[in-house]
Scaffold this motif. Structure first.
Motif, PDB file in Angstrom:
ATOM      1  N   ASN A 115       0.523  -1.252   0.024  1.00 37.57           N
ATOM      2  CA  ASN A 115      -0.020   0.037  -0.181  1.00 37.57           C
ATOM      3  C   ASN A 115       0.939   1.345   0.097  1.00 37.57           C
ATOM      4  OD1 ASN A 115      -2.272  -1.395  -0.118  1.00 37.57           O
ATOM      5  ND2 ASN A 115      -2.721  -1.300   2.183  1.00 37.57           N
ATOM      6  N   ILE A 116       1.826   1.318   0.781  1.00 35.14           N
ATOM      7  CA  ILE A 116       2.788   2.484   1.015  1.00 35.14           C
ATOM      8  C   ILE A 116       3.366   2.644  -0.673  1.00 35.14           C
ATOM      9  CG2 ILE A 116       4.764   3.306   1.787  1.00 35.14           C
ATOM     10  CD1 ILE A 116       4.514   2.093   4.478  1.00 35.14           C
ATOM     11  N   LYS A 121       2.245   1.954  -3.340  1.00 38.34           N
ATOM     12  CA  LYS A 121       0.805   2.359  -4.200  1.00 38.34           C
ATOM     13  C   LYS A 121       0.865   3.773  -4.282  1.00 38.34           C
ATOM     14  CE  LYS A 121      -1.525  -2.013  -4.766  1.00 38.34           C
ATOM     15  NZ  LYS A 121      -2.699  -2.766  -4.577  1.00 38.34           N
ATOM     16  N   GLU A 122       1.003   4.017  -2.941  1.00 34.98           N
ATOM     17  CA  GLU A 122       0.867   5.665  -2.767  1.00 34.98           C
ATOM     18  C   GLU A 122       1.947   6.377  -3.185  1.00 34.98           C
ATOM     19  OE1 GLU A 122       0.604   6.096   1.530  1.00 34.98           O
ATOM     20  OE2 GLU A 122      -1.335   5.136   1.508  1.00 34.98           O
ATOM     21  N   ASP A 161       1.882   9.281  -6.375  1.00 38.23           N
ATOM     22  CA  ASP A 161       2.448  10.419  -5.800  1.00 38.23           C
ATOM     23  C   ASP A 161       3.370  10.947  -7.153  1.00 38.23           C
ATOM     24  OD1 ASP A 161       1.131  10.872  -3.657  1.00 38.23           O
ATOM     25  OD2 ASP A 161       3.033  10.544  -2.346  1.00 38.23           O
TER      26      ASP A 161
END
Length: 199
Positions: free
Chosen positions: A32-33, A35-36, A40
């Motif tokens: 998830n980190i 994907k963020e 960005d």
């Protein structure tokens, strides 16, 4: 049990026949980190032709993924992944953003360019060796704070967060090889704790 990872983010630019390849290498703790971070970078580089990437995480590097993002199959993601693996990294990711310069590189040229961009970015960051740890959340009455602090100091346990009050809260990283010992000490004091994740 130890592993190698990236300490801080690094950014490097590689130019190949007028195409610009901007490589970002950074630490990650979860998919998830990652994907963020990818989202960005897509906002930062909305006009880029491709956002190719690879990542590895898990204490034994058991999870690895990569993407060519529209480039020919195997021309981008795998060369980036190969550079992460060459340094035996885990909990690490590399995204290479490409701006097409008007001259076609061919698949061989793309492989070379993505590999070189990733290599330069990885070389510019700091690689560290970390011990596998278990993250704990500990809640304790103020009267027991000194006992918790003694346990932490005697065993080189890292404090991630602490809030000292009538009911104090600690988030700590406990090395995997002393988890059973720490569990037994906390249980002997009837202290409330939970294990959040392995890092």
């Amino acid at each position: 049990m130890n592993y190698f990872t990236i300490k801080v983010e690094a950014e490097e630019i590689h130019v190949e026949k007028k195409s610009k390849f901007i490589a970002y290498t950074f630490p990650i703790k979860s998919e998830n980190i990652f994907k963020e971070a990818l989202a960005d970078l897509k906002e930062i580089h909305p006009k880029a032709n491709h956002h190719c990437w690879a990542y590895i995480f898990g204490d034994n590097s058991e999870i690895e993924k990569c993407s060519d993002d529209g480039e020919p199959s195997g021309a981008a993601g795998l060369p980036i992944l190969g550079q992460l693996k060459s340094k035996e990294l885990t909990y690490s990711a590399c995204i290479v953003v490409r701006y097409f310069g008007g001259i076609k590189l061919g698949k061989g040229g793309m492989i070379k360019a993505y590999k070189e961009a990733a290599r330069q970015s990885i070389e510019c960051t700091e690689i560290i060796e970390r011990e596998v740890c278990v993250e704990y959340m500990v809640k304790v009455k103020y009267a027991y704070v000194n006992r918790i602090m003694q346990l932490i100091k005697r065993n080189n346990i890292n404090i991630m967060f602490q809030d000292i009050s009538e009911t104090s809260i600690f988030r700590i990283e406990v090395p995997l090889n002393i988890v059973k010992y720490v569990d037994s000490v906390l249980e002997s004091f009837a202290i409330e704790f939970s294990k959040l994740n392995i890092k």
